[in-house]
Structures are given as structure tokens and as C-alpha cells.
Design a protein around this motif. Sequence first.
Motif, PDB file in Angstrom:
ATOM      1  N   LEU A   1       0.832  -1.195   0.000  1.00  0.00           N
ATOM      2  CA  LEU A   1       0.000   0.000   0.000  1.00  0.00           C
ATOM      3  C   LEU A   1       0.874   1.255   0.000  1.00  0.00           C
ATOM      4  CD1 LEU A   1      -2.882   1.007   0.048  1.00  0.00           C
ATOM      5  CD2 LEU A   1      -2.893   0.718   2.527  1.00  0.00           C
ATOM      6  N   VAL A   2       1.970   1.230   0.723  1.00  0.00           N
ATOM      7  CA  VAL A   2       2.912   2.356   0.728  1.00  0.00           C
ATOM      8  C   VAL A   2       3.500   2.540  -0.669  1.00  0.00           C
ATOM      9  CG1 VAL A   2       5.118   3.212   1.628  1.00  0.00           C
ATOM     10  CG2 VAL A   2       3.430   2.203   3.188  1.00  0.00           C
ATOM     11  N   GLU A   3       3.870   1.454  -1.330  1.00  0.00           N
ATOM     12  CA  GLU A   3       4.394   1.553  -2.704  1.00  0.00           C
ATOM     13  C   GLU A   3       3.380   2.216  -3.618  1.00  0.00           C
ATOM     14  OE1 GLU A   3       5.482  -2.339  -4.065  1.00  0.00           O
ATOM     15  OE2 GLU A   3       7.133  -2.517  -2.643  1.00  0.00           O
ATOM     16  N   PHE A   4       2.113   1.819  -3.485  1.00  0.00           N
ATOM     17  CA  PHE A   4       1.051   2.425  -4.298  1.00  0.00           C
ATOM     18  C   PHE A   4       0.933   3.914  -3.984  1.00  0.00           C
ATOM     19  CE2 PHE A   4      -3.334   3.910  -4.467  1.00  0.00           C
ATOM     20  CZ  PHE A   4      -3.566   3.821  -5.834  1.00  0.00           C
ATOM     21  N   LYS A   5       0.952   4.268  -2.720  1.00  0.00           N
ATOM     22  CA  LYS A   5       0.802   5.671  -2.319  1.00  0.00           C
ATOM     23  C   LYS A   5       1.985   6.508  -2.827  1.00  0.00           C
ATOM     24  CE  LYS A   5      -2.985   5.123   0.177  1.00  0.00           C
ATOM     25  NZ  LYS A   5      -4.276   5.630  -0.225  1.00  0.00           N
ATOM     26  N   ILE A   6       3.176   5.936  -2.845  1.00  0.00           N
ATOM     27  CA  ILE A   6       4.339   6.650  -3.381  1.00  0.00           C
ATOM     28  C   ILE A   6       4.144   6.910  -4.879  1.00  0.00           C
ATOM     29  CG2 ILE A   6       6.805   6.426  -3.931  1.00  0.00           C
ATOM     30  CD1 ILE A   6       7.080   5.008  -1.160  1.00  0.00           C
TER      31      ILE A   6
ATOM     32  N   CYS B   1      -4.104   5.961   6.304  1.00  0.00           N
ATOM     33  CA  CYS B   1      -3.377   7.069   6.952  1.00  0.00           C
ATOM     34  C   CYS B   1      -1.930   6.670   7.238  1.00  0.00           C
ATOM     35  CB  CYS B   1      -4.094   7.487   8.228  1.00  0.00           C
ATOM     36  SG  CYS B   1      -5.671   8.325   7.936  1.00  0.00           S
ATOM     37  N   GLU B   2      -1.728   5.454   7.727  1.00  0.00           N
ATOM     38  CA  GLU B   2      -0.366   4.959   7.996  1.00  0.00           C
ATOM     39  C   GLU B   2       0.443   4.887   6.705  1.00  0.00           C
ATOM     40  OE1 GLU B   2       3.060   3.452   9.752  1.00  0.00           O
ATOM     41  OE2 GLU B   2       1.326   4.407  10.694  1.00  0.00           O
ATOM     42  N   ALA B   3      -0.181   4.385   5.636  1.00  0.00           N
ATOM     43  CA  ALA B   3       0.516   4.289   4.346  1.00  0.00           C
ATOM     44  C   ALA B   3       0.871   5.680   3.818  1.00  0.00           C
ATOM     45  CB  ALA B   3      -0.337   3.527   3.335  1.00  0.00           C
ATOM     46  N   MET B   4      -0.052   6.640   3.959  1.00  0.00           N
ATOM     47  CA  MET B   4       0.238   8.004   3.500  1.00  0.00           C
ATOM     48  C   MET B   4       1.372   8.615   4.309  1.00  0.00           C
ATOM     49  SD  MET B   4      -3.410   9.715   2.465  1.00  0.00           S
ATOM     50  CE  MET B   4      -4.386   9.145   3.855  1.00  0.00           C
ATOM     51  N   GLU B   5       1.381   8.352   5.604  1.00  0.00           N
ATOM     52  CA  GLU B   5       2.454   8.873   6.446  1.00  0.00           C
ATOM     53  C   GLU B   5       3.799   8.303   6.004  1.00  0.00           C
ATOM     54  OE1 GLU B   5       3.864   8.425  11.022  1.00  0.00           O
ATOM     55  OE2 GLU B   5       1.743   8.889  10.697  1.00  0.00           O
ATOM     56  N   GLN B   6       3.856   6.988   5.779  1.00  0.00           N
ATOM     57  CA  GLN B   6       5.107   6.364   5.343  1.00  0.00           C
ATOM     58  C   GLN B   6       5.520   6.820   3.945  1.00  0.00           C
ATOM     59  OE1 GLN B   6       5.579   2.143   5.936  1.00  0.00           O
ATOM     60  NE2 GLN B   6       4.396   2.199   7.838  1.00  0.00           N
ATOM     61  N   ALA B   7       4.530   7.128   3.094  1.00  0.00           N
ATOM     62  CA  ALA B   7       4.814   7.590   1.731  1.00  0.00           C
ATOM     63  C   ALA B   7       5.091   9.091   1.678  1.00  0.00           C
ATOM     64  CB  ALA B   7       3.640   7.242   0.810  1.00  0.00           C
ATOM     65  N   LYS B   8       5.018   9.732   2.855  1.00  0.00           N
ATOM     66  CA  LYS B   8       5.269  11.172   2.969  1.00  0.00           C
ATOM     67  C   LYS B   8       4.262  11.992   2.171  1.00  0.00           C
ATOM     68  CE  LYS B   8      10.182  10.673   4.044  1.00  0.00           C
ATOM     69  NZ  LYS B   8      10.023   9.434   4.655  1.00  0.00           N
ATOM     70  N   ILE B   9       2.999  11.573   2.260  1.00  0.00           N
ATOM     71  CA  ILE B   9       1.900  12.309   1.648  1.00  0.00           C
ATOM     72  C   ILE B   9       1.228  13.118   2.751  1.00  0.00           C
ATOM     73  CG2 ILE B   9      -0.389  12.117   0.584  1.00  0.00           C
ATOM     74  CD1 ILE B   9       0.621   9.618  -0.836  1.00  0.00           C
ATOM     75  N   THR B  10       1.130  14.417   2.546  1.00  0.00           N
ATOM     76  CA  THR B  10       0.452  15.268   3.503  1.00  0.00           C
ATOM     77  C   THR B  10      -1.044  15.131   3.272  1.00  0.00           C
ATOM     78  OG1 THR B  10       2.288  16.822   3.455  1.00  0.00           O
ATOM     79  CG2 THR B  10       0.208  17.623   4.353  1.00  0.00           C
ATOM     80  N   TYR B  11      -1.739  14.686   4.308  1.00  0.00           N
ATOM     81  CA  TYR B  11      -3.182  14.493   4.193  1.00  0.00           C
ATOM     82  C   TYR B  11      -3.904  15.678   4.802  1.00  0.00           C
ATOM     83  CZ  TYR B  11      -7.906  12.880   4.998  1.00  0.00           C
ATOM     84  OH  TYR B  11      -9.267  12.803   5.010  1.00  0.00           O
ATOM     85  N   GLU B  12      -4.812  16.249   4.035  1.00  0.00           N
ATOM     86  CA  GLU B  12      -5.667  17.322   4.528  1.00  0.00           C
ATOM     87  C   GLU B  12      -7.096  16.799   4.507  1.00  0.00           C
ATOM     88  OE1 GLU B  12      -5.050  21.053   2.562  1.00  0.00           O
ATOM     89  OE2 GLU B  12      -2.912  20.646   2.337  1.00  0.00           O
TER      90      GLU B  12
END
Length: 85
Positions: free
Chosen positions: A15-20, A70-81
Amino acid sequence: MNLYEIEDKSRLERLVEFKIAFRGSMEAFTQCLEKCLPDCSPARLDEIRYAFFPFMYGIYPYTHPTQKQCEAMEQAKITYEVQSV
């Protein structure tokens, strides 16, 4: 297609790979917008981006992200608003 089920059954690292990859597509889209619409404010560019990507990806990950998302976005360094429908 039920993205919640797909993501729920995916390992976090996948999931992190996808988010990246998703972050990369958002960054490329933003660069295109900046080039084609040089007079747009950053706020307007955000509006365009958040109108386009939920259409392509689905609105629920934007308005109701799961803890795993949310965890995957955090690891992928995606800022979530937080977004609303």
C-alpha cells in the motif's frame, strides 16, 4: 471496484508503494497545471487537483481514510488534509 477491500487485503508495504506512485502522479499533474496555468494561485491549483483525483481514484479515500490508509500516506510522505464531500 471496492478500494477499501483491496487496500484492506493488501500488505502495508504494498500500500505504501502504491501511495508513493500516487504521490508521483499528483506531483506530475501539479507540474502540468503550473506550466499550463501559470497565473493560478496555489489554492486554485489545489481545488483543481482535488476535483480531478477523487474523480479518478474515488472520493472515499479523501473523505473517510482508514487507519491503514493514513499509515501508508504517512510512510509515503503524503500530507493528508481533511476533505469533505
